[in-house]
Design a protein around this motif. Sequence first.
Motif, PDB file in Angstrom:
ATOM      1  N   ARG A 205       0.853  -1.186   0.000  1.00 16.93           N
ATOM      2  CA  ARG A 205       0.000   0.000   0.000  1.00 16.93           C
ATOM      3  C   ARG A 205       0.888   1.235   0.000  1.00 16.93           C
ATOM      4  N   TYR A 208       1.738   8.283   1.128  1.00 17.63           N
ATOM      5  CA  TYR A 208       2.135   9.505   0.429  1.00 17.63           C
ATOM      6  C   TYR A 208       2.639  10.548   1.429  1.00 17.63           C
ATOM      7  N   TRP A 225      -0.467  10.438   4.076  1.00 20.88           N
ATOM      8  CA  TRP A 225      -1.752   9.825   3.771  1.00 20.88           C
ATOM      9  C   TRP A 225      -1.524   8.401   3.266  1.00 20.88           C
ATOM     10  N   GLY A 227      -2.646   5.522   0.832  1.00 24.90           N
ATOM     11  CA  GLY A 227      -3.429   5.301  -0.373  1.00 24.90           C
ATOM     12  C   GLY A 227      -4.248   4.028  -0.252  1.00 24.90           C
ATOM     13  N   ASP A 228      -5.423   4.024  -0.877  1.00 25.97           N
ATOM     14  CA  ASP A 228      -6.296   2.852  -0.797  1.00 25.97           C
ATOM     15  C   ASP A 228      -6.368   2.084  -2.114  1.00 25.97           C
ATOM     16  N   GLY A 230      -7.397   3.297  -4.842  1.00 32.15           N
ATOM     17  CA  GLY A 230      -8.515   3.767  -5.652  1.00 32.15           C
ATOM     18  C   GLY A 230      -8.063   4.657  -6.800  1.00 32.15           C
ATOM     19  N   GLU A 231      -9.023   5.288  -7.457  1.00 30.22           N
ATOM     20  CA  GLU A 231      -8.757   6.124  -8.636  1.00 30.22           C
ATOM     21  C   GLU A 231      -7.883   7.312  -8.251  1.00 30.22           C
ATOM     22  N   LYS A 234      -9.182  11.205  -7.980  1.00 33.03           N
ATOM     23  CA  LYS A 234     -10.096  11.387  -6.852  1.00 33.03           C
ATOM     24  C   LYS A 234      -9.340  11.438  -5.533  1.00 33.03           C
ATOM     25  N   HIS A 235      -8.361  10.548  -5.396  1.00 37.12           N
ATOM     26  CA  HIS A 235      -7.566  10.518  -4.166  1.00 37.12           C
ATOM     27  C   HIS A 235      -6.801  11.824  -3.978  1.00 37.12           C
ATOM     28  N   TRP A 236      -6.129  12.277  -5.044  1.00 35.28           N
ATOM     29  CA  TRP A 236      -5.326  13.486  -4.919  1.00 35.28           C
ATOM     30  C   TRP A 236      -6.189  14.730  -4.748  1.00 35.28           C
ATOM     31  N   GLN A 238      -8.829  14.862  -2.948  1.00 30.26           N
ATOM     32  CA  GLN A 238      -9.122  14.879  -1.517  1.00 30.26           C
ATOM     33  C   GLN A 238      -7.929  15.407  -0.725  1.00 30.26           C
ATOM     34  N   VAL A 239      -6.725  14.972  -1.094  1.00 29.11           N
ATOM     35  CA  VAL A 239      -5.515  15.405  -0.381  1.00 29.11           C
ATOM     36  C   VAL A 239      -5.314  16.908  -0.545  1.00 29.11           C
TER      37      VAL A 239
END
Length: 432
Positions: A205, A208, A225, A227-228, A230-231, A234-236, A238-239
Amino acid sequence: MSETITEHEAVEEPVFEPTAEAVSDEQLVAMLVDRARSEGLQLTGEGGLLQQLTKRVLESALEGEITDHVGYDKHDVAGRNSGNSRNGTRSKTVLTDVGPVEVKVPRDTAGTFEPQIVRKRQRRLTGVDEMVLSLSAKGLTHGEISAHLAEVYGAEVSKQTISTITDKVMEGMAEWQSRPLDRVYPVVFVDAINVKIRDGKVANRPIYVAMAVTVEGTRDILGIWAGDGGEGAKHWLQVFTELKNRGVEDVLMLVCDGLKGLPDAVETVWPRTVVQTCIVHLIRNSIRYCARQDWDKVAKDLKPVYTAPSEAAATERFLEFSEKWADKYPAVIKLWSDAWAEMVPFLSFDVEIRKVICSTNAIESVNARIRKAVRARGHFPNEAAALKCVYMALMSLDPTGKGRRRWTMRWKAPLNAFQIAFDGRLTPTDQR
């Protein structure tokens, strides 16, 4: 660790005392050491001079505390019929930096005395907790820390106790992760470190790390953070939205390693930010596609591309590189072609800025410390454990502050170049 209660004072152990005349600290230390040696007393280890001195210091401090509490000195007649008086001592073993030390904690008849130097139910002094946290930050497992304390200090500390100590950092981590940030940063570096987390099964996993350089030229870790998988965009999003909500209104340049979805997310949150791909990572990734005997040749032929005076010149040099290596290493050509749009922005800036943004070397030393701690653990039972390990490694960086001072001096020229290149967006008045 046992605890016994004695109603009367035990026979006092021999005390190392200086002569009545005034002596300096150095003379006092020398006298204590000489006396210990003459009596065959070890300086360290169980029953050694350091343990006995620690015992005396703690007991003297506790005696001072109960004197303040009951309002009279030991054996003073003023304490008779005062309503509260001394009531013997309780023997208690505490773990200190020099090993287990048995101290006599005074009591009072009213039972209202609350010692501060060694609190009720306290089994470790704060220095021991700091030692455990330091060892954990360096990558030692709980079992290794327990074995180290037993071997060096003769203290039996369970893995559960060590886990309890390290869990205390989670409160500080939550506060650190949500603290207010500066309004503008000249550069933010983003990188990922893969860790093994057991979530049903052990799998890699990404963790970041975002590190910024402030307008004063100091490094600041903005957050970490997990990471899960996922896409990416979308993840970035949120960050970066989280960072903006914590006060970051502008980032001049963001340097990354071609992380999926990152440029689109940056443009959404900070439209004027320039996204720059890390050149060092590009070179490393290129080498992976090459045979060992060609590593130096490929790296040498790539240098004219990323050191070109302009984007047009870089394009010419890359065409020359492609003609030479396309047949043998087409994957390298594709790698650079795909990353070209995020690779060339720094070519239009001053040489001082190029030195900063053409690589993520600024964050490499941070990642090296994290990797050292992570690899020692093998894998983590959950995401929280992995983040705790990374956070502790980050908090142990540069304990003397020398690296911070060197870094600040090195950044003076680049910061001036940023101020000019970005038309005044980087100003001290933009800070909170």
